[in-house]
Design a protein around this motif. Structure first.
Motif, short mmCIF file in Angstrom:
data_model
loop_
_atom_site.label_atom_id
_atom_site.label_comp_id
_atom_site.label_asym_id
_atom_site.label_seq_id
_atom_site.Cartn_x
_atom_site.Cartn_y
_atom_site.Cartn_z
N TYR A 369 0.82 -1.24 0.04
CA TYR A 369 0.03 -0.13 0.14
C TYR A 369 0.97 1.46 -0.01
CZ TYR A 369 -3.30 -3.68 1.50
OH TYR A 369 -4.00 -4.86 1.38
N ARG A 370 2.31 1.23 -0.15
CA ARG A 370 2.89 2.18 -0.61
C ARG A 370 3.42 2.52 -1.75
NH1 ARG A 370 6.33 2.23 4.68
NH2 ARG A 370 7.86 3.18 3.50
N LYS A 371 3.92 3.78 -2.08
CA LYS A 371 4.42 4.13 -3.39
C LYS A 371 6.04 3.76 -3.48
CE LYS A 371 1.06 7.08 -5.00
NZ LYS A 371 0.78 8.59 -5.88
N VAL A 372 6.37 2.58 -3.41
CA VAL A 372 7.59 1.88 -3.27
C VAL A 372 7.80 1.07 -4.35
CG1 VAL A 372 7.77 2.36 -0.91
CG2 VAL A 372 7.22 0.02 -1.72
N GLY A 373 9.09 0.77 -4.64
CA GLY A 373 9.67 -0.34 -5.75
C GLY A 373 9.87 0.22 -7.16
N PHE A 374 9.49 1.59 -7.40
CA PHE A 374 9.34 2.15 -8.63
C PHE A 374 10.22 3.43 -8.65
CE2 PHE A 374 6.30 -1.04 -8.96
CZ PHE A 374 6.72 -1.75 -10.13
N LEU A 375 10.96 4.02 -9.61
CA LEU A 375 11.37 5.54 -9.50
C LEU A 375 10.58 6.21 -10.53
CD1 LEU A 375 15.28 4.51 -9.95
CD2 LEU A 375 13.93 4.95 -7.91
N LYS A 376 9.37 6.70 -10.07
CA LYS A 376 8.29 7.37 -10.56
C LYS A 376 8.07 8.62 -9.83
CE LYS A 376 6.03 3.11 -12.62
NZ LYS A 376 4.73 2.54 -12.70
N ASP A 377 7.41 9.52 -10.86
CA ASP A 377 7.21 10.90 -10.13
C ASP A 377 5.78 10.53 -9.09
OD1 ASP A 377 6.79 13.90 -10.22
OD2 ASP A 377 4.81 13.41 -10.31
N GLY A 378 5.99 10.99 -7.73
CA GLY A 378 5.23 10.86 -6.77
C GLY A 378 5.69 9.79 -5.94
N PHE A 379 6.46 8.81 -6.42
CA PHE A 379 6.90 7.80 -5.50
C PHE A 379 8.06 8.25 -4.39
CE2 PHE A 379 4.40 5.52 -8.10
CZ PHE A 379 4.28 4.25 -7.88
N GLU A 380 8.18 7.31 -3.37
CA GLU A 380 8.84 7.80 -2.19
C GLU A 380 10.43 7.84 -2.88
OE1 GLU A 380 9.00 5.02 0.99
OE2 GLU A 380 6.58 5.24 1.03
N ARG A 404 23.18 5.68 -0.97
CA ARG A 404 21.69 5.27 -0.70
C ARG A 404 20.95 6.46 -0.07
NH1 ARG A 404 25.83 2.62 0.84
NH2 ARG A 404 26.38 0.38 0.59
N VAL A 405 19.72 6.53 -0.62
CA VAL A 405 18.67 7.85 -0.45
C VAL A 405 17.33 6.87 0.03
CG1 VAL A 405 17.68 9.68 -0.95
CG2 VAL A 405 19.91 9.25 -1.78
N LYS A 406 17.16 7.14 1.19
CA LYS A 406 15.78 6.64 1.65
C LYS A 406 14.74 7.85 2.30
CE LYS A 406 13.74 3.06 4.66
NZ LYS A 406 12.81 3.98 5.48
N GLN A 407 13.74 7.85 1.56
CA GLN A 407 12.47 8.75 1.74
C GLN A 407 13.35 10.14 1.86
OE1 GLN A 407 11.00 6.18 5.31
NE2 GLN A 407 9.32 7.12 4.49
N GLY A 408 14.26 10.24 0.76
CA GLY A 408 14.75 11.72 0.68
C GLY A 408 15.97 11.99 1.49
N VAL A 409 16.61 11.03 2.57
CA VAL A 409 17.60 11.07 3.50
C VAL A 409 18.74 10.48 2.76
CG1 VAL A 409 18.27 10.82 5.79
CG2 VAL A 409 15.82 11.44 5.52
N ILE A 410 19.73 11.02 2.63
CA ILE A 410 21.01 10.29 2.15
C ILE A 410 21.56 9.67 3.70
CG2 ILE A 410 23.32 10.73 1.33
CD1 ILE A 410 22.12 13.24 0.10
#
Length: 412
Positions: A369-380, A404-410
């Motif tokens: 149910y999360r916007k993960v797994g893809f590099l798309k506009d609007g995804f985490e 490594r970048v996670k939810q915008g945090v390096i």
């Protein structure tokens, strides 16, 4: 505005960006080769409020990071494990996951009382994200009751439980009849599981094993109850993951409409899965988690070569029928890296297929149910930057990570 070149100034990048990435600043990543699901394409991508933006935002970028032509993929996931429930070597385990680019972990069972004090480690930008079933559903004397009993005797539950009876509902739910399901359902959902796990083991021998104590811990649910359990879970918007051992277990689970098969069947038994069941799994959109490296536990057996060959054959059947497969190990001391390596060694999947299995399929079945797994506009904004193109050479992909970048945090 900071403009940084990845590689030569990587230390500066980490030091200067670590506290600037979250929420308010906008970061512009230039000259990256971004994975689009089939290939890599050169593009500029922005990160704002922990989200990927494939068009320039309204706010001027606080930092520009030049990726220098490196390759960007979604992070990896571990779609089946149990190794984050206790504090034993926990920080070491979390570090290993993150170091290897594994950001998401699906825990196929956990004791809520045991893991609750550890939740501050999880589901945050600087940690790994987990999804949990808590106590699985099984039959009387079924798996994992023997395992819970052994751990109790080892002292692993000191301070939590004193008897096996106390563990019931926390470590497993016994469902022998439809009446049990109705009576215990409110208790099951009171633990707030993210999904429901059911245990099917040798269901073709259910009546033989049901009352035989020789099979303690080596049996599971009455297969006739599985459709009712699946319907009950789906009515409550809960997905169902089925632990299976045999090809018949696989048939029962797929026919009942489970969302996920937690194990490749017949890993230790060496029998083929039925082609029609594989076709049905594809039609119903069932995800199969590989756990193929479990076969290595049989390395000392004389039939190991045959077992490994059967694992490959069953994976090939699933692949040929288009069944979605995710990478998970169910190995306590693994983080899906060795599972990935075993799958690669089988010379069955292309590099593109392996990449999608580890990044896309594993992430979406772990956090559906999360916007993960893809590099798309609007995804985490969670991704890995790699030194080399994994579509050309994927064998040691986890060793080529430079950022490594996670939810915008390096991450450091």
């Amino acid at each position: 505005m900071k403009q940084l070149l990845l590689g030569l100034f990587s230390f500066t990048l980490l030091a200067s960006c670590k506290t600037n990435v979250v929420n308010h600043a906008q970061i512009e990543f230039t000259r990256g080769q971004w994975f689009n699901g089939t290939s890599f394409e050169d593009r500029t991508v922005w990160v704002k409020d922990g989200v990927l933006r494939f068009f320039e935002g309204e706010v001027q970028s606080d930092t520009i990071i030049d990726l220098g032509g490196k390759f960007v993929t979604p992070p990896f996931a571990e779609a089946h494990n149990h190794n984050l429930e206790s504090d034993y070597k926990l920080e070491e385990r979390i570090k290993s996951y993150l170091d290897n680019g594994v950001f998401y972990v699906k825990l196929l069972s956990s004791i809520k009382k045991r893991i609750d004090p550890l939740m501050h480690h999880y589901n945050k930008p600087t940690g790994i994200d987990i999804n949990m079933a808590h106590a699985p559903l099984t039959g009387s004397g079924g798996h994992p009751i023997a395992l819970r009993k052994r751990f109790l005797e080892y002292g692993h539950f000191d301070g939590l439980f004193n008897t096996l009876k106390e563990i019931e509902s926390h470590g497993y739910h016994i469902i022998d009849t439809k009446e049990d399901l109705e009576y215990k359902w409110e208790e099951i959902v009171s633990f707030k599981p993210d999904f429901i796990k059911i245990n099917l083991l040798y269901s073709e021998e259910y009546l033989t094993r049901k009352n035989d104590t020789a099979y303690f811990g080596k049996k599971g649910l009455d297969p006739s109850l599985v459709p009712d359990i699946v319907k009950k879970a789906h009515d409550h918007n809960l997905r169902v993951s089925a632990h299976v051992a045999t090809a018949h277990d696989f048939h029962v689970a797929v026919a009942a409409g489970v969302d996920e098969i937690a194990h490749l069947p017949e890993i230790h038994n060496g029998k083929p899965i039925d082609l029609e069941d594989a076709k049905l799994a594809f039609q119903k959109g069932v995800v199969v988690v590989t756990t193929a490296s479990l076969v290595t536990k049989n390395k000392e057996k004389p039939n190991y070569g045959a077992l490994l060959g059967n694992v490959r054959s069953n994976l090939e059947i699933l692949k040929n029928e288009g069944v979605t497969m995710a990478i998970g190990s169910d190995m306590y001391n693994d983080n899906s890296v060795d599972e990935f390596q075993l799958l690669h060694s089988l010379d069955l999947f292309t590099n593109l297929e392996l990449l999608k299995m580890w990044c896309e399929n594993s992430a979406t079945t772990t956090l559906p149910y999360r916007k993960v797994g893809f590099l798309k506009d609007g995804f985490e904004a969670s991704f890995l930057v790699l030194d080399q193109n994994p579509l050309e050479d994927i064998k040691n992909i986890n060793q080529t990570i430079t950022l490594r970048v996670k939810q915008g945090v390096i991450l450091e």
